[in-house]
Structure formats: structure tokens, C-alpha cells
Write a protein that holds these residues in place. Structure first.
Motif, PDB file in Angstrom:
ATOM      1  N   ALA A 163     -56.409  46.212-103.382  1.00 58.11           N
ATOM      2  CA  ALA A 163     -57.137  45.121-104.138  1.00 58.11           C
ATOM      3  C   ALA A 163     -57.363  47.067-105.088  1.00 58.11           C
ATOM      4  CB  ALA A 163     -58.881  45.634-103.277  1.00 58.11           C
ATOM      5  N   ARG A 164     -58.179  46.576-106.168  1.00 54.51           N
ATOM      6  CA  ARG A 164     -57.615  47.518-107.022  1.00 54.51           C
ATOM      7  C   ARG A 164     -58.099  48.374-107.370  1.00 54.51           C
ATOM      8  NH1 ARG A 164     -53.869  46.903-111.301  1.00 54.51           N
ATOM      9  NH2 ARG A 164     -55.452  47.358-112.890  1.00 54.51           N
ATOM     10  N   HIS A 165     -58.355  49.474-107.942  1.00 55.37           N
ATOM     11  CA  HIS A 165     -59.032  51.084-107.742  1.00 55.37           C
ATOM     12  C   HIS A 165     -58.818  52.049-108.880  1.00 55.37           C
ATOM     13  CE1 HIS A 165     -60.696  49.733-103.755  1.00 55.37           C
ATOM     14  NE2 HIS A 165     -59.799  49.129-103.873  1.00 55.37           N
ATOM     15  N   LEU A 166     -59.783  52.055-109.639  1.00 55.55           N
ATOM     16  CA  LEU A 166     -60.224  52.884-110.761  1.00 55.55           C
ATOM     17  C   LEU A 166     -59.996  55.152-110.029  1.00 55.55           C
ATOM     18  CD1 LEU A 166     -59.003  54.765-113.466  1.00 55.55           C
ATOM     19  CD2 LEU A 166     -61.669  53.322-114.235  1.00 55.55           C
ATOM     20  N   VAL A 167     -58.824  55.652-110.186  1.00 59.66           N
ATOM     21  CA  VAL A 167     -59.490  56.678-109.083  1.00 59.66           C
ATOM     22  C   VAL A 167     -59.277  57.545-110.501  1.00 59.66           C
ATOM     23  CG1 VAL A 167     -57.898  58.738-108.070  1.00 59.66           C
ATOM     24  CG2 VAL A 167     -57.745  56.105-107.605  1.00 59.66           C
ATOM     25  N   LEU A 168     -61.160  58.585-110.269  1.00 62.48           N
ATOM     26  CA  LEU A 168     -60.663  59.635-111.506  1.00 62.48           C
ATOM     27  C   LEU A 168     -61.676  60.780-110.406  1.00 62.48           C
ATOM     28  CD1 LEU A 168     -63.307  57.206-113.787  1.00 62.48           C
ATOM     29  CD2 LEU A 168     -60.934  58.285-114.236  1.00 62.48           C
ATOM     30  N   ARG A 192     -62.415  43.410-116.694  1.00 62.43           N
ATOM     31  CA  ARG A 192     -61.467  42.498-117.662  1.00 62.43           C
ATOM     32  C   ARG A 192     -60.625  43.959-117.144  1.00 62.43           C
ATOM     33  NH1 ARG A 192     -59.020  46.057-121.185  1.00 62.43           N
ATOM     34  NH2 ARG A 192     -61.567  47.522-121.468  1.00 62.43           N
ATOM     35  N   LEU A 193     -60.334  44.760-115.586  1.00 61.14           N
ATOM     36  CA  LEU A 193     -59.241  45.311-115.086  1.00 61.14           C
ATOM     37  C   LEU A 193     -58.944  44.949-114.074  1.00 61.14           C
ATOM     38  CD1 LEU A 193     -59.950  49.300-116.608  1.00 61.14           C
ATOM     39  CD2 LEU A 193     -58.841  46.924-118.005  1.00 61.14           C
ATOM     40  N   ARG A 194     -59.694  44.111-113.346  1.00 60.48           N
ATOM     41  CA  ARG A 194     -59.718  43.637-112.582  1.00 60.48           C
ATOM     42  C   ARG A 194     -59.142  43.916-111.217  1.00 60.48           C
ATOM     43  NH1 ARG A 194     -54.759  42.342-111.330  1.00 60.48           N
ATOM     44  NH2 ARG A 194     -53.918  42.395-113.076  1.00 60.48           N
ATOM     45  N   LEU A 195     -60.816  45.253-111.550  1.00 61.30           N
ATOM     46  CA  LEU A 195     -60.677  45.754-109.890  1.00 61.30           C
ATOM     47  C   LEU A 195     -61.835  45.597-109.414  1.00 61.30           C
ATOM     48  CD1 LEU A 195     -61.700  49.321-112.816  1.00 61.30           C
ATOM     49  CD2 LEU A 195     -59.372  48.532-111.406  1.00 61.30           C
ATOM     50  N   THR A 196     -61.709  46.225-108.096  1.00 58.37           N
ATOM     51  CA  THR A 196     -62.935  46.082-107.458  1.00 58.37           C
ATOM     52  C   THR A 196     -64.341  47.193-107.000  1.00 58.37           C
ATOM     53  OG1 THR A 196     -60.922  44.727-105.699  1.00 58.37           O
ATOM     54  CG2 THR A 196     -63.177  46.216-104.501  1.00 58.37           C
ATOM     55  N   THR A 197     -63.588  48.713-106.996  1.00 57.10           N
ATOM     56  CA  THR A 197     -64.570  49.734-106.996  1.00 57.10           C
ATOM     57  C   THR A 197     -63.804  51.111-107.824  1.00 57.10           C
ATOM     58  OG1 THR A 197     -62.777  51.143-105.754  1.00 57.10           O
ATOM     59  CG2 THR A 197     -65.241  49.704-104.820  1.00 57.10           C
ATOM     60  N   LEU A 198     -64.563  51.673-108.385  1.00 56.74           N
ATOM     61  CA  LEU A 198     -63.948  53.357-109.093  1.00 56.74           C
ATOM     62  C   LEU A 198     -63.864  53.647-107.709  1.00 56.74           C
ATOM     63  CD1 LEU A 198     -64.307  51.552-111.793  1.00 56.74           C
ATOM     64  CD2 LEU A 198     -65.909  54.513-112.417  1.00 56.74           C
ATOM     65  N   GLN A 199     -62.811  54.119-107.350  1.00 59.82           N
ATOM     66  CA  GLN A 199     -62.636  55.655-106.305  1.00 59.82           C
ATOM     67  C   GLN A 199     -62.862  57.263-107.282  1.00 59.82           C
ATOM     68  OE1 GLN A 199     -62.609  55.751-103.470  1.00 59.82           O
ATOM     69  NE2 GLN A 199     -61.342  56.752-102.169  1.00 59.82           N
ATOM     70  N   LEU A 200     -64.513  57.369-107.340  1.00 57.07           N
ATOM     71  CA  LEU A 200     -64.827  58.527-107.860  1.00 57.07           C
ATOM     72  C   LEU A 200     -64.586  59.857-106.571  1.00 57.07           C
ATOM     73  CD1 LEU A 200     -68.315  57.636-109.809  1.00 57.07           C
ATOM     74  CD2 LEU A 200     -65.379  57.512-110.478  1.00 57.07           C
ATOM     75  N   THR A 226     -65.302  53.149 -98.055  1.00 57.03           N
ATOM     76  CA  THR A 226     -64.340  52.166 -98.834  1.00 57.03           C
ATOM     77  C   THR A 226     -62.611  52.152 -98.014  1.00 57.03           C
ATOM     78  OG1 THR A 226     -65.893  52.294-100.466  1.00 57.03           O
ATOM     79  CG2 THR A 226     -64.025  50.924-101.057  1.00 57.03           C
ATOM     80  N   GLY A 227     -62.446  51.511 -97.186  1.00 55.29           N
ATOM     81  CA  GLY A 227     -61.812  51.892 -96.561  1.00 55.29           C
ATOM     82  C   GLY A 227     -60.412  51.465 -97.213  1.00 55.29           C
ATOM     83  N   ALA A 228     -61.087  50.272 -98.432  1.00 51.36           N
ATOM     84  CA  ALA A 228     -59.700  49.617 -99.338  1.00 51.36           C
ATOM     85  C   ALA A 228     -59.612  50.683-100.019  1.00 51.36           C
ATOM     86  CB  ALA A 228     -59.496  48.369 -99.970  1.00 51.36           C
ATOM     87  N   ALA A 229     -59.874  50.980-100.471  1.00 52.71           N
ATOM     88  CA  ALA A 229     -60.542  52.415-101.718  1.00 52.71           C
ATOM     89  C   ALA A 229     -59.189  53.326-101.244  1.00 52.71           C
ATOM     90  CB  ALA A 229     -61.268  52.481-102.921  1.00 52.71           C
ATOM     91  N   ALA A 230     -59.853  54.130-100.253  1.00 48.36           N
ATOM     92  CA  ALA A 230     -59.254  54.976 -99.304  1.00 48.36           C
ATOM     93  C   ALA A 230     -57.845  55.119 -99.024  1.00 48.36           C
ATOM     94  CB  ALA A 230     -59.775  55.652 -97.746  1.00 48.36           C
ATOM     95  N   ALA A 231     -57.566  53.937 -98.852  1.00 46.83           N
ATOM     96  CA  ALA A 231     -55.680  53.453 -98.561  1.00 46.83           C
ATOM     97  C   ALA A 231     -54.956  53.783 -99.882  1.00 46.83           C
ATOM     98  CB  ALA A 231     -55.536  52.256 -98.049  1.00 46.83           C
ATOM     99  N   ALA A 232     -55.584  53.422-100.916  1.00 46.11           N
ATOM    100  CA  ALA A 232     -55.474  53.020-102.262  1.00 46.11           C
ATOM    101  C   ALA A 232     -55.737  54.569-102.623  1.00 46.11           C
ATOM    102  CB  ALA A 232     -55.939  52.540-103.111  1.00 46.11           C
ATOM    103  N   PHE A 233     -56.191  55.118-102.508  1.00 50.39           N
ATOM    104  CA  PHE A 233     -56.067  56.732-102.990  1.00 50.39           C
ATOM    105  C   PHE A 233     -55.048  57.989-101.974  1.00 50.39           C
ATOM    106  CE2 PHE A 233     -57.352  61.325-102.242  1.00 50.39           C
ATOM    107  CZ  PHE A 233     -57.836  61.779-103.759  1.00 50.39           C
ATOM    108  N   GLY A 234     -54.881  57.383-101.071  1.00 46.13           N
ATOM    109  CA  GLY A 234     -53.564  57.547-100.382  1.00 46.13           C
ATOM    110  C   GLY A 234     -52.384  57.833-101.296  1.00 46.13           C
TER     111      GLY A 234
END
Length: 284
Positions: A163-168, A192-200, A226-234
């Protein structure tokens, strides 16, 4: 559609051995009798950020799984995958599982460590993208974060691992703790950006991070773990060279919500996929 009163809905928390911590998820181990409207109705009634539904098995034996927030279906959810794997392990015993998700195949291994079960999922192939300056400006405006409060060592990116996450990245723990955003404005940008969460995220140490995940597109203010965001952050951390090619990252999430949890993110040299692991507990 009103869910069938005979549908058995289990409740598990993921990424904490304490039922009062981590991220709760609904788990339906036999959702073969539910259509999309029925699954959405169950998820909405529970009110958790996501619930997982096993709808059958593939010819290869993988569990077909779908995930619903109170508002919509999502392609992949890490904490609900962990919760489902733990529910299956409690029923059938620890071992190797595979889930066929809308994002792809996700293997999960459940092991017993001491008196606790621990699940480790392996993500689909991840990727990381640049963020347009106008989209970044809109995200910061919705969050009411001045650009000066970002950590320049961790530049904004969009990361995907199912899933898509914006990392800030926040420059301070205080900035991360102060989360009071414009729900409708951020929701519109995320659609609009097809994001699931923001990863702050705020970096405490070389491999230790604190994270928060606004989730307005799912109908909840914030996701506790948020496991999906954790994977994306990795994938993000590796892509930007923030950590070694082989590393184990610790992500702390949920403390600001009163539901502390811990996500372990493993990177392996030569393997693009990300592994995310954690404990869990049945609720009630």
C-alpha cells in the motif's frame, strides 16, 4: 447489507502482547458467506482501522484474504494480517502460512517465543517515489506543519510495500506528538495520491524510530500500529541509505494514542522484500 448474525468475528490486537495496546483488528476466519457489502458492514460495525476476512483457499493452499476499513476496502493491511495469522496459529498451531492479497502473495511465519506467539510477514516487492513539491506543500498545510519542522536528513518520499504511504519525518518528538490535522483536506489529498496512510516519523537513534499514521481515508483519525507502513518505511530507509543493507529497525507506535505497540522491521541484503514482525493478543 447487515452482516449475518452467525458470522464469527474475532478481535485481536497486533504488535502488542497487551490487549489494551497495539492495533485492534476484526478477524473473520470464514467469510465465504459474505459479499463486499457484508464485509464492509462488519468492519464498520467494529470501527477498527481495518478488519480481515478469509474468503477461501487458492489451488496452492494460500488463504485468500480481503481487508476493509470502516469506509472502504484496502489492498493490504499489515496489522490485520498479523492478527489473522495469530488467530490461525491459536487454532491450528504455529507454522508457515501464505495469504493471497489484492497486492500479491504475502508469506507469514508464526513462531512461539516463550509464552507468546510472534508473526513475521514478508512484504511484496517495494518501491519508493519522489514527492511533488505541490503535493508536499498541501500535505504540510493539511497537517499544519511548517516545513521548518521537517528533518532534512529524512527527505519526504512516497513508499510502497503493498500500500502507498507518504513518509514525512519530524525534526523533534514534540512535533510528532502534536498531531491535529484538517481531516477533510488531508483525506482529499490522500485520495488523489492513492495513499493509505501518512507515515509520520521521528528518529530516536540509528535504528529506532517513533511513528504515527493518520488514516482519514479509512474513516479513522489515526492508525495505532501500521504494519504495511512499517514495511514501506523499511524500503524507504534502505533506498535512502539511512540504515545498513542488513538491519533490524524498531518502530514504536501508538503511545500518543494510549495504545503503545512495537513493530520490528528486518532488512536483508540481496532481498528487496521487507519483513515486519510483532506479537499480538486476543481481545475479550
Amino acid at each position: 447489507m447487515t452482516p449475518d448474525p452467525g458470522t464469527q468475528v474475532l478481535r485481536y490486537t497486533a504488535f502488542s502482547a497487551d490487549p489494551a495496546g497495539g492495533n485492534p483488528a476484526g478477524v473473520v476466519l470464514d467469510a465465504s458467506g459474505l459479499d463486499e457489502a457484508g464485509m464492509l458492514a462488519v468492519a464498520a460495525e467494529l470501527g477498527y482501522s481495518e478488519s480481515a476476512f478469509l474468503t477461501g483457499r487458492t489451488d496452492e493452499g494460500a488463504y485468500t484474504i480481503r481487508y476493509f476499513s470502516p469506509k472502504a476496502e484496502v489492498p493490504f493491511c499489515g496489522h490485520a494480517t498479523v492478527a489473522t495469522a495469530l488467530a490461525l496459529a491459536e487454532r491450528d498451531g504455529p507454522g508457515d502460512l501464505e495469504f493471497a492479497t489484492l497486492a500479491g502473495r504475502v508469506p507469514v511465519t508464526v513462531s512461539r517465543e516463550g509464552g507468546e506467539l510472534r508473526a513475521t510477514l514478508t512484504s511484496v516487492a517495494p518501491h519508493v517515489e519522489q514527492v511533488a513539491a505541490s503535493d508536499l506543500a498541501e500535505a504540510l498545510a493539511a497537517l499544519d506543519w511548517p516545513a521548518a519542522d521537517l528533518d532534512p536528513a529524512l527527505p519526504p518520499r512516497t513508499a510502497y510495500a503493498g500500500a502507498r504511504h507518504l513518509v514525512l519525518a519530524a525534526a523533534s518528538r514534540a512535533r510528532l506528538a502534536d498531531l491535529d490535522y484538517d481531516f477533510a483536506r488531508l483525506e482529499a489529498l490522500m485520495h488523489r495520491l492513492r495513499l493509505t496512510t501518512l507515515q509520520l516519523v521521528w528518529r530516536e537513534g540509528p535504528e529506532v524510530f517513533h511513528v504515527r499514521d493518520p488514516f482519514p481515508v479509512g474513516g479513522v483519525v489515526e492508525d495505532p500500529a501500521t504494519g504495511a507502513a512499517a514495511a514501506a518505511f523499511g524500503a524507504y530507509a534502505r533506498e535512502l541509505g539511512l540504515v545498513p543493507e542488513t538491519a533490524v529497525l524498531t518502530l514504536h507506535q501508538g503511545a500518543d494514542m494510549g495504545r503503545p505497540g512495537t513493530l520490528t522491521v528486518e532488512l536483508r541484503a540481496g532481498d528487496a522484500r521487507i519483513r515486519v514482525s510483532g506479537t499480538g493478543a486476543r481481545i475479550g
